[in-house]
Design an enzyme around this catalytic site. Structure first.
Site, mmCIF file in Angstrom:
data_model
loop_
_atom_site.group_PDB
_atom_site.id
_atom_site.type_symbol
_atom_site.label_atom_id
_atom_site.label_comp_id
_atom_site.label_asym_id
_atom_site.label_seq_id
_atom_site.Cartn_x
_atom_site.Cartn_y
_atom_site.Cartn_z
ATOM 1 N N CYS A 130 3.478 -5.063 6.294
ATOM 2 C CA CYS A 130 2.749 -4.674 5.400
ATOM 3 C C CYS A 130 3.593 -4.380 4.508
ATOM 4 C CB CYS A 130 1.711 -2.876 5.412
ATOM 5 S SG CYS A 130 -0.739 -4.158 6.143
ATOM 6 N N HIS A 142 1.203 -1.111 0.217
ATOM 7 C CA HIS A 142 -0.625 0.377 -0.165
ATOM 8 C C HIS A 142 0.786 1.225 -0.172
ATOM 9 C CE1 HIS A 142 0.851 1.004 4.192
ATOM 10 N NE2 HIS A 142 0.677 -0.438 4.754
#
Length: 215
Positions: free
Chosen positions: A183, A167
């Site tokens: 992440c 992301h």
């Protein structure tokens, strides 16, 4: 098996304060936000108002034979993400990965992709750092200050959402470090470009931080 040697070298968002927004936003908001996080005259391989080390700027590189076009490979040692292309090349981007104990090597499928996503911390994140995450237990609205930034690719194991993402980030200076809660982070204009090139159903390989191959 994968290592940094599989690739021969030959692509961070403007940090913005969090803005309270509705839980969802119209495409018109997306366009305005994309403009807000994209520097004027943006060039994928040279624009760098974030002060990134030059090696973390996107580059087209040569990939070893046998890697499937469309797939993504994350080198956790060098902090690179490679998107494999036709013709034996790849686009290489600088990334940030999970902090010690939070990064999860493995083989995943990208089954969902979203523009300007809402973000909700997991119960484990809230339990681990309540002072940081508890206020967002109901979800952080989309926008330039959202923790997932402008785009998100969702990593699955089978049909199970792992809650791991590739992301964008409103903290571009974290690129090249171990900073996230698991992440893979990218500069927002960089993931905006990558997002348009990635199809759902492709495989994402997240390699161990010690440089060893995936089991």
């Amino acid at each position: 098996m994968f290592s940094r040697r599989l690739f021969v070298t030959s692509l961070a968002a403007l940090a913005a304060p969090a803005i309270v927004r509705p839980a969802s936003a119209a495409p018109g908001d997306w366009t305005a936000w994309d403009a807000q996080v994209t520097p004027p005259g943006f060039d994928l391989q040279t624009t760098n108002p974030w002060g990134l080390h030059p090696r973390y700027l996107p580059r087209q590189v040569t990939a070893n034979p046998g890697l499937k076009p469309g797939d993504i490979h994350v080198d956790a040692v060098a902090r690179y993400l490679y998107h494999i292309q036709d013709g034996g090349t790849a686009m290489r981007y600088g990334v940030a990965i999970g902090r010690d104990g939070l990064y999860a090597p493995g083989v995943y499928t990208i089954k969902r992709k979203t523009k300007w996503p809402q973000w909700t911390p997991t119960p484990a994140m809230i339990a681990r750092e309540p002072g940081k995450y508890a206020e967002w237990a109901g979800g952080m609205p989309p926008g330039p200050g959202n923790a997932l930034g402008s785009r998100a690719l969702y990593l699955y194991k089978g049909n199970r959402d792992t809650y791991l993402r590739i992301h964008g980030t409103p903290a571009p200076r974290s690129i090249g470090t171990r900073a996230s809660s698991g992440c893979v982070r990218m500069v927002m204009p960089h993931i905006n470009y990558l997002y348009d090139q990635v199809d759902t159903g492709v495989t994402a390989y997240l390699y161990p931080t010690d440089g060893s191959p995936l089991a």
